[in-house]
Design an enzyme around this catalytic site. Structure first.
Site, PDB file in Angstrom:
ATOM      1  CB  SER A 140      -8.570  -6.605 -52.044  1.00  0.00           C
ATOM      2  OG  SER A 140      -7.779  -7.458 -52.808  1.00  0.00           O
ATOM      3  CE  LYS A 157      -4.774  -4.795 -48.412  1.00  0.00           C
ATOM      4  NZ  LYS A 157      -5.631  -4.875 -49.602  1.00  0.00           N
ATOM      5  CB  SER A 192      -5.075  -8.478 -51.006  1.00  0.00           C
ATOM      6  OG  SER A 192      -5.542  -7.152 -51.183  1.00  0.00           O
TER       7      SER A 192
HETATM    8  N1  GLN Z   1      -7.654 -10.673 -56.133  1.00  0.00           N
HETATM    9  C1  GLN Z   1      -7.496  -9.554 -56.983  1.00  0.00           C
HETATM   10  C2  GLN Z   1      -6.063  -9.453 -57.436  1.00  0.00           C
HETATM   11  O1  GLN Z   1      -5.292 -10.240 -57.032  1.00  0.00           O
HETATM   12  C3  GLN Z   1      -7.959  -8.292 -56.315  1.00  0.00           C
HETATM   13  C4  GLN Z   1      -6.960  -7.705 -55.433  1.00  0.00           C
HETATM   14  C5  GLN Z   1      -7.355  -6.379 -54.851  1.00  0.00           C
HETATM   15  O2  GLN Z   1      -8.509  -5.967 -54.924  1.00  0.00           O
HETATM   16  N2  GLN Z   1      -6.361  -5.693 -54.288  1.00  0.00           N
HETATM   17  O3  GLN Z   1      -5.690  -8.612 -58.183  1.00  0.00           O
END
Ligand code: GLN
Length: 501
Positions: free
Chosen positions: A166, A63, A142
């Site tokens: 994410s 990532k 994400s």
């Molecule tokens: N969707 C969650 C957020 O926007 C989790 C994101 C993540 O785990 N990086 O914070």
């Protein structure tokens, strides 16, 4: 096993023919990738299987918020476009030490903030679908690029990051396995911080075994990461948990009533019920449990994560890193240096999080928001400690006296990972309020707040006259440090086969 050169060619081909999915922000140049694969082939040719690591020669996507020195690390942000880190993340070093090859850097929501990988300065990730698809679906976020890269055969496995879901959410939408370890297991050195107290490096793969293999190779104490679990703590966890009394044939599996939220779509609820029934018929014990503070998790998370983010992202000021706006008026009489740079360098969602976080930490709001959210977090952690048979060995001392929790009834907890299967991208983009996307995280943030390990495993549900097979991510959670029982349960889920709806 396919030669590594053969695999690399196949992965490159898959990445090229699926360019429309926008899974990668940067790919390793073909000559370099093939040369690295060829050198592994000649090395492996002379070794016995037992002489090399289980991921030697595996081609892994990373990532784009995890630092690499040969490819840029952009966090999918304008702010860091083209930024090349002077040092490498420990997890990447560990992968390379075990013989793995890095395929490229995957697309994501900017700085990890989002649930659909649409908030990227490099364009949205698109869920697995043919180029001509009129109705593409969300890849989840994400770590959407990592999930798509695994699902579409562009790599052997991928690293993502999971702060509030994410890795698990995109794994669920894309039909792959997505694992978030206990907090502090995998080093965060060189992983660009979103919310330090919640951030974990996660792993995505086609099956449980391949994810576990990557984890086993990179899981170790990192003296350069102050939140990395020490060797002593790891020993305490290992020794106490190995005495654990669970039986593989008859796991005690908890079904948390509070995860049965009304937003859960019928297909997901049915799959959850069917999976529980199947496990029962295989001889496992299904127990209804309560995690009473679940419903407050989301609000706690969306105060704490932005608060930490607002502090972490303060360093992107146009002076030390990457982007600097032409509109900067850093000369008298205006003397505005940061604002134009931060306005153009960050996307709308990141700016929203910074504002929310800065507010939650302000003297006016701190007591009512930040402090309350920390209290809720402690209650969520206590819920988990009271559910598991195992106590939380992170918190209890060497003398084993007064360990928090324990005495609960289950080895693992089973719940869905997402409210629905992957929604249409057009619906996600058309959502009236950003809160709609935040709601998606309701089933994943509790494990993040508690720091416990969790994995999303796809179960395949066959439905309708044309017997469409859709993946639905089922989540297993275990006590802190108890990855061992998590893998056992995940393999049992994987073995269930296709479920008829
Ligand atoms: N969707 C969650 C957020 O926007 C989790 C994101 C993540 O785990 N990086 O914070």
């Amino acid at each position: 096993m396919l030669s590594r050169v053969g695999a690399a060619k196949r992965f490159l081909q898959a990445a090229r023919s699926n360019k429309h999915l926008n899974a990668f922000i940067s790919l390793k140049p073909e000559e370099t990738l093939l040369a690295e694969a060829a050198s592994v082939d000649s090395r492996l040719g002379t070794l016995q299987k037992s002489e090399h690591s289980s991921i030697d020669g595996r081609i892994i996507a990373v990532k784009d918020n995890i630092c690499t020195t040969d490819l840029p690390t952009t966090c999918a942000s304008e702010m860091l476009r083209g930024y090349v880190s002077p040092y490498e993340a420990t997890v990447v070093q560990n992968l390379k030490r075990a013989g793995a090859i890095i395929m490229g850097k995957t697309n994501m929501d900017e700085f990890g903030m989002g649930s659909h990988s649409i908030y990227s300065a490099f364009g949205a990730v698109v869920g697995p679908s043919p180029p001509e698809s009129q109705h593409p679906r969300s890849a989840g976020g994400s770590s959407g690029g990592s999930a798509v890269a695994v699902a579409m055969g562009m790599c052997d496995a991928a690293l993502g990051t999971d702060t509030g879901g994410s890795v698990r959410l995109p794994a669920s939408y894309c039909g792959v396995v997505g694992f978030k370890p206990s907090y502090g297991m995998l080093s965060r050195l060189g992983v660009v911080a979103y919310a330090n107290s919640l951030d974990t490096v996660g792993i995505l793969g086609k099956d449980v075994e391949s994810v576990k293999n990557v984890f086993d190779e990179i899981n170790e104490h990192d003296p350069r990461d102050p939140t990395s679990l020490s060797a002593e703590t790891r020993k305490r966890l290992r020794e106490n948990l190995s005495e654990s009394s669970y039986s593989k044939e008859s796991l005690r599996i908890g079904i948390p009533a509070e995860y049965n939220v009304h937003e859960l779509t019928p297909a997901v609820r049915e799959a959850w019920e069917t999976v529980a029934q199947k496990l029962l018929s295989l001889g496992h014990q299904i127990t209804n449990i309560s995690l009473p503070h679940t419903k407050h998790s989301l609000s706690s998370y969306y105060v704490l994560a932005p608060a930490e983010a607002s502090s972490n992202l303060a360093k992107y000021d146009g002076v030390r890193y990457g982007h600097r706006s032409d509109a900067d008026r850093s000369t008298p009489p205006d003397n505005i240096l940061f604002a134009p740079t931060r306005h153009t360098g960050f996307g709308a969602e990141v700016r929203r999080r910074i504002l929310m976080g800065a507010y939650a930490l302000s003297s006016e709001a701190k007591e009512n928001y930040f402090i309350q959210a920390q209290k809720v977090r402690a209650l969520v952690q206590r819920d988990f400690d009271q559910a598991f048979v195992q106590p939380n060995w992170l918190k209890c001392g060497k003398d084993k006296r007064g360990p928090p929790g324990g005495g609960g009834r289950v080895d693992v907890i089973l719940a869905p990972c997402a409210l629905s299967t992957a929604p249409l991208l057009s619906d996600v983009r058309g959502q009236a309020s950003p809160l709609d996307a935040y709601v998606n995280d309701v089933l994943t943030v509790p494990a993040s707040l508690a720091g416990v390990p969790a994995v999303s495993v796809p179960v395949f549900v066959e439905s309708g006259q044309n017997q469409q097979r859709r993946p639905i991510g089922m989540q297993i959670m275990a006590q802190f440090g108890d990855e061992k029982v998590l893998w056992e349960a995940a393999k049992i889920l994987e073995g269930l086969g296709t479920i008829k709806a």
